[in-house]
Design a protein around this motif. Structure first.
Motif, PDB file in Angstrom:
ATOM      1  N   GLY A  94      15.990  10.352 -27.743  1.00 48.91           N
ATOM      2  CA  GLY A  94      15.079  11.567 -27.180  1.00 48.91           C
ATOM      3  C   GLY A  94      14.059  11.017 -26.204  1.00 48.91           C
ATOM      4  N   TRP A  95      14.197   9.693 -25.934  1.00 50.45           N
ATOM      5  CA  TRP A  95      13.281   9.060 -24.888  1.00 50.45           C
ATOM      6  C   TRP A  95      13.869   9.227 -23.470  1.00 50.45           C
ATOM      7  CZ3 TRP A  95      10.987   3.490 -26.185  1.00 50.45           C
ATOM      8  CH2 TRP A  95       9.870   3.172 -25.532  1.00 50.45           C
ATOM      9  N   GLU A  96      13.855  10.268 -22.998  1.00 47.85           N
ATOM     10  CA  GLU A  96      14.766  10.399 -21.727  1.00 47.85           C
ATOM     11  C   GLU A  96      14.524   9.495 -20.416  1.00 47.85           C
ATOM     12  OE1 GLU A  96      17.106  12.679 -21.482  1.00 47.85           O
ATOM     13  OE2 GLU A  96      16.661  13.216 -23.532  1.00 47.85           O
ATOM     14  N   ASN A  97      13.391   9.204 -20.317  1.00 51.99           N
ATOM     15  CA  ASN A  97      13.204   8.046 -19.159  1.00 51.99           C
ATOM     16  C   ASN A  97      13.607   6.954 -19.341  1.00 51.99           C
ATOM     17  OD1 ASN A  97      10.241  10.254 -19.304  1.00 51.99           O
ATOM     18  ND2 ASN A  97      11.233   9.783 -17.218  1.00 51.99           N
TER      19      ASN A  97
ATOM     20  N   VAL B  28       0.799  -1.259   0.171  1.00 51.41           N
ATOM     21  CA  VAL B  28      -0.042   0.050  -0.147  1.00 51.41           C
ATOM     22  C   VAL B  28       0.827   1.508   0.170  1.00 51.41           C
ATOM     23  CG1 VAL B  28      -1.703   1.498   1.364  1.00 51.41           C
ATOM     24  CG2 VAL B  28      -1.671  -1.332   1.278  1.00 51.41           C
ATOM     25  N   PHE B  29       1.649   1.396   0.995  1.00 51.99           N
ATOM     26  CA  PHE B  29       2.582   2.687   1.106  1.00 51.99           C
ATOM     27  C   PHE B  29       3.325   3.058   0.045  1.00 51.99           C
ATOM     28  CE2 PHE B  29       5.892   5.162   3.132  1.00 51.99           C
ATOM     29  CZ  PHE B  29       5.199   6.467   3.133  1.00 51.99           C
ATOM     30  N   LEU B  30       4.197   1.944  -0.324  1.00 50.53           N
ATOM     31  CA  LEU B  30       5.283   2.105  -1.480  1.00 50.53           C
ATOM     32  C   LEU B  30       4.584   2.623  -2.894  1.00 50.53           C
ATOM     33  CD1 LEU B  30       8.368  -0.154  -1.297  1.00 50.53           C
ATOM     34  CD2 LEU B  30       8.471   2.264  -1.848  1.00 50.53           C
ATOM     35  N   PRO B  31       3.471   1.881  -3.224  1.00 48.67           N
ATOM     36  CA  PRO B  31       2.921   2.076  -4.496  1.00 48.67           C
ATOM     37  C   PRO B  31       2.288   3.559  -4.294  1.00 48.67           C
ATOM     38  CG  PRO B  31       2.040  -0.030  -3.793  1.00 48.67           C
ATOM     39  CD  PRO B  31       2.949   0.745  -2.610  1.00 48.67           C
ATOM     40  N   ALA B  32       1.591   4.063  -3.281  1.00 47.52           N
ATOM     41  CA  ALA B  32       0.947   5.247  -3.376  1.00 47.52           C
ATOM     42  C   ALA B  32       2.285   6.402  -3.186  1.00 47.52           C
ATOM     43  CB  ALA B  32       0.429   5.507  -2.059  1.00 47.52           C
ATOM     44  N   PHE B  33       3.090   6.061  -2.340  1.00 48.07           N
ATOM     45  CA  PHE B  33       4.429   7.152  -2.250  1.00 48.07           C
ATOM     46  C   PHE B  33       5.187   7.274  -3.854  1.00 48.07           C
ATOM     47  CE2 PHE B  33       8.994   8.059  -1.006  1.00 48.07           C
ATOM     48  CZ  PHE B  33       8.516   9.427  -0.856  1.00 48.07           C
ATOM     49  N   ALA B  34       5.315   6.177  -4.509  1.00 46.04           N
ATOM     50  CA  ALA B  34       5.802   6.085  -5.976  1.00 46.04           C
ATOM     51  C   ALA B  34       5.067   6.951  -6.669  1.00 46.04           C
ATOM     52  CB  ALA B  34       6.068   4.791  -6.345  1.00 46.04           C
ATOM     53  N   ALA B  35       3.865   6.844  -6.611  1.00 44.88           N
ATOM     54  CA  ALA B  35       2.718   7.586  -7.564  1.00 44.88           C
ATOM     55  C   ALA B  35       2.935   9.060  -7.419  1.00 44.88           C
ATOM     56  CB  ALA B  35       1.460   7.324  -7.281  1.00 44.88           C
ATOM     57  N   TRP B  36       3.111   9.571  -5.964  1.00 44.95           N
ATOM     58  CA  TRP B  36       3.413  10.897  -5.805  1.00 44.95           C
ATOM     59  C   TRP B  36       4.691  11.317  -6.361  1.00 44.95           C
ATOM     60  CZ3 TRP B  36       5.262  13.491  -0.635  1.00 44.95           C
ATOM     61  CH2 TRP B  36       5.053  14.928  -0.829  1.00 44.95           C
ATOM     62  N   THR B  37       5.852  10.518  -5.967  1.00 50.08           N
ATOM     63  CA  THR B  37       7.333  10.722  -6.313  1.00 50.08           C
ATOM     64  C   THR B  37       7.348  11.011  -7.668  1.00 50.08           C
ATOM     65  OG1 THR B  37       7.764   9.347  -4.551  1.00 50.08           O
ATOM     66  CG2 THR B  37       9.470   9.871  -6.305  1.00 50.08           C
ATOM     67  N   THR B  38       6.425   9.953  -8.249  1.00 57.89           N
ATOM     68  CA  THR B  38       6.290  10.033 -10.084  1.00 57.89           C
ATOM     69  C   THR B  38       5.928  11.586 -10.465  1.00 57.89           C
ATOM     70  OG1 THR B  38       6.162   8.032 -10.255  1.00 57.89           O
ATOM     71  CG2 THR B  38       5.642   9.124 -12.333  1.00 57.89           C
ATOM     72  N   GLU B  39       4.750  12.054  -9.821  1.00 60.86           N
ATOM     73  CA  GLU B  39       4.048  13.325 -10.022  1.00 60.86           C
ATOM     74  C   GLU B  39       5.159  14.601  -9.900  1.00 60.86           C
ATOM     75  OE1 GLU B  39       0.440  14.464  -7.914  1.00 60.86           O
ATOM     76  OE2 GLU B  39      -0.036  12.621  -8.427  1.00 60.86           O
ATOM     77  N   LEU B  40       5.851  14.139  -8.812  1.00 63.94           N
ATOM     78  CA  LEU B  40       6.866  15.441  -8.514  1.00 63.94           C
ATOM     79  C   LEU B  40       8.141  15.401  -9.256  1.00 63.94           C
ATOM     80  CD1 LEU B  40       7.200  15.079  -4.495  1.00 63.94           C
ATOM     81  CD2 LEU B  40       5.764  16.998  -5.863  1.00 63.94           C
ATOM     82  N   GLY B  41       8.259  14.430 -10.237  1.00 63.32           N
ATOM     83  CA  GLY B  41       9.471  14.058 -10.864  1.00 63.32           C
ATOM     84  C   GLY B  41      10.765  13.551 -10.312  1.00 63.32           C
ATOM     85  N   LYS B  42      10.651  12.921  -9.093  1.00 65.07           N
ATOM     86  CA  LYS B  42      11.587  12.665  -8.351  1.00 65.07           C
ATOM     87  C   LYS B  42      11.863  11.159  -8.380  1.00 65.07           C
ATOM     88  CE  LYS B  42      11.456  16.390  -4.892  1.00 65.07           C
ATOM     89  NZ  LYS B  42      12.663  17.007  -5.284  1.00 65.07           N
ATOM     90  N   LEU B  43      11.221  10.445  -9.101  1.00 63.69           N
ATOM     91  CA  LEU B  43      11.272   8.930  -9.010  1.00 63.69           C
ATOM     92  C   LEU B  43      12.829   8.439  -9.573  1.00 63.69           C
ATOM     93  CD1 LEU B  43       9.814   6.066  -8.594  1.00 63.69           C
ATOM     94  CD2 LEU B  43       9.278   6.094 -10.891  1.00 63.69           C
ATOM     95  N   GLN B  44      13.242   9.042 -10.838  1.00 63.68           N
ATOM     96  CA  GLN B  44      14.405   8.841 -11.417  1.00 63.68           C
ATOM     97  C   GLN B  44      15.739   9.534 -10.820  1.00 63.68           C
ATOM     98  OE1 GLN B  44      13.736   8.949 -15.685  1.00 63.68           O
ATOM     99  NE2 GLN B  44      13.392   6.832 -15.678  1.00 63.68           N
ATOM    100  N   SER B  45      15.097  10.940 -10.328  1.00 63.48           N
ATOM    101  CA  SER B  45      16.047  11.846  -9.942  1.00 63.48           C
ATOM    102  C   SER B  45      16.460  11.640  -8.278  1.00 63.48           C
ATOM    103  CB  SER B  45      15.476  13.377 -10.142  1.00 63.48           C
ATOM    104  OG  SER B  45      14.648  13.583  -9.243  1.00 63.48           O
ATOM    105  N   HIS B  46      15.689  10.946  -7.386  1.00 66.12           N
ATOM    106  CA  HIS B  46      15.938  10.759  -6.060  1.00 66.12           C
ATOM    107  C   HIS B  46      15.400   9.520  -5.472  1.00 66.12           C
ATOM    108  CE1 HIS B  46      15.325  11.081  -1.645  1.00 66.12           C
ATOM    109  NE2 HIS B  46      16.565  11.955  -1.759  1.00 66.12           N
ATOM    110  N   LEU B  47      14.194   9.099  -5.653  1.00 61.28           N
ATOM    111  CA  LEU B  47      14.007   7.661  -4.854  1.00 61.28           C
ATOM    112  C   LEU B  47      14.728   6.520  -5.337  1.00 61.28           C
ATOM    113  CD1 LEU B  47      12.247   6.419  -2.996  1.00 61.28           C
ATOM    114  CD2 LEU B  47      10.300   6.428  -4.732  1.00 61.28           C
TER     115      LEU B  47
END
Length: 483
Positions: free
Chosen positions: A289-292, A166-185
């Motif tokens: 050009g496919w940054e992610n 529950v917690f990790l998927p929800a936190f990952a979704a928010w992290t993705t929204e903030l653009g921090k999945l690849q830059s921080h998490l």
């Protein structure tokens, strides 16, 4: 049961009564109505609270309901504290947003770190998942990250399981929204993993390593979803006409519905359309050009492969955890990706040729003596099971066996591959064919290695295979004049 029938009455009166003091007393009664409320009774009280919250609006929920929760946060009965933990999640949508990300988050954080009862902390995690779905204050990101780390370090399996589900998927979704999945998490988890391995020179904290790698595993579905959503073809992905079914085996089984790539994307149909475009793009158009996706190929993979080279091959659980990670990564990103992006990076490092035998291998510090070998064999080469995939695995193991033998190098990496693969009976036949290759090899050094490897396998192999494959090999070896 009579007490339960009072709930609607109490709430109705609390809703409508003009006197704040009276309302406070009524809500106090509600939260203290039952000494030790069980699951069903708590559910009824919470349903009542939500109805009340919908009716009176955020300001009164904050002023009238939250103080009741706050009062019971250290109650001697765990059932009461459970009620508080559950209420924080249930009321989250009905609170003013600044309260949600300050007071309620602090309450849950306090309970996660201080509450002795596993059940209460498990409920806290589920409520935190709900809070993460609503939170929109970027300044709270680091607090969310800390909460995730302390949840993963919890002594209770129940709490860790709820964190993954529950917690990790929800936190990952928010992290993705903030653009921090690849830059921080993901990078932070990866550098923590490296630090654990570095500190492990004198004794590896396998438990801590496992927690980090399992968290990274849970982040593979959101990472893949991010790659799909930001692909060059994303704008073309329209649902039209018949959509092909996604093969049942296309993805590893998700740990929970929230970790299902289809859930993260929005629907199976939408995912199906994106997957077709994804395979097509990889096969014909490439990744320009496919940054992610380029981040995965140029940052994540090289980093991981380098890290794997530092692992002590004798640490079975560590080899296993990394193998599982690579297996999930490859299976999620698909066959074309595995063949064109993952395998070449490993092959580049594990260059196997007669010229590759140099002094470093003999001394036991060449890459072939490292954990890179078993992790590539069991994490990458077993992902797909077609004839050509099995051939590649057999060829790789034969090459490693030959190279290590001829350079008089330690055999630990080969042994580790056999132990990890041998745990699954589906690979016994394949491993025996690798050994047979060794048994009939022209070099006595290779024949000698094959003989040693039999010990590792014999224990788990079924009798038919022993009779058909093992006995003839051992007879051949026993009559070998050079052994």
């Amino acid at each position: 049961m009579h007490q339960m029938e009072l709930i609607p009455l109490i709430l109705c009166t609390a809703c409508l009564h003009p006197e704040p003091k009276e309302r406070d007393q009524l809500l106090h009664i509600l939260f203290n109505l039952i000494k030790r409320p069980d699951d069903e009774q708590r559910q009824m009280i919470l349903t009542g609270c939500v109805a009340f919250a919908r009716h009176v609006g955020p300001t009164r929920v904050e002023a009238e309901l939250l103080p009741q929760c706050w009062e019971q946060i250290n109650h001697k009965y765990p059932e009461r504290r459970l009620l508080v933990a559950e209420a924080c999640g249930a009321l989250a949508p009905y609170l003013p947003k600044e309260i949600r990300s300050s007071l309620v988050l602090s309450m849950l954080q306090q309970m996660l770190t201080e509450d002795k009862a596993d059940l209460v902390r498990e409920a806290v995690i589920k409520s935190l998942g709900i809070i993460m779905a609503y939170i929109d204050d970027p300044d709270k990101y680091l607090q969310g990250f800390e909460l995730q780390m302390s949840a993963l370090n919890d002594p209770s399996e129940r709490v860790i399981s709820a964190t993954h589900q529950v917690f990790l998927p929800a936190f990952a979704a928010w992290t993705t929204e903030l653009g921090k999945l690849q830059s921080h998490l993901i990078p932070t988890l990866l550098s923590n993993t490296e630090k654990i391995l570095r500190d492990g020179e004198h004794g590896l904290d396998e438990h801590k390593l496992h927690l980090h790698l399992s968290a990274m595993q849970s982040l593979i579905p959101p990472l893949f979803a991010l790659v799909l959503k930001n692909a060059p073809f994303a704008s073309k992905a329209k649902l039209q006409g018949e959509v092909p079914q996604i093969e049942v085996t296309r993805f590893p089984r998700p740990a929970s519905p929230l970790q299902d790539v289809a859930t993260i994307i929005g629907s199976r149909e939408q995912l199906s359309v994106l997957l077709q475009l994804y395979d097509n793009q990889l096969e014909h158009e490439g990744t320009t050009g496919w940054e992610n996706l380029l981040w995965v190929v140029n940052q994540l993979l090289p980093h991981l492969i380098e890290t794997v080279g530092t692992i002590n091959v004798a640490s079975t659980s560590c080899v296993h955890d990394f193998s599982r990670y690579f297996w999930r990564l490859c299976r999620t990103f698909g066959k074309i990706f595995t063949n064109t992006k993952v395998k070449p990076q490993f092959q580049e490092i594990l260059r196997l040729s007669e010229e590759a035998i140099d002094d470093s291998t003999t001394a036991g510090n060449g890459v072939l003596t490292k954990a890179t070998v078993p992790i590539y064999a069991t994490g990458v080469l077993t992902c797909y099971n077609q004839e050509e995939d099995r051939k590649l695995l057999v060829g790789f193991l034969e090459d490693v066996m030959t190279t290590l033998s001829l350079s008089h190098a330690p055999l630990d990496s080969l042994k580790a591959s056999f132990v990890e693969l041998g745990a699954n009976p589906a690979y016994h036949e394949l491993l025996l064919s690798v050994l047979w290759y060794g048994v009939v090899h022209t070099s006595a050094l290779v024949r000698c290695t094959a003989a040693r490897m039999f010990e590792l396998l014999v224990k788990g192999v079924n009798e038919t295979l022993v009779a058909q494959r093992v006995v003839p090999a051992l007879i051949t070896l026993s009559s070998d004049p050079e052994m």
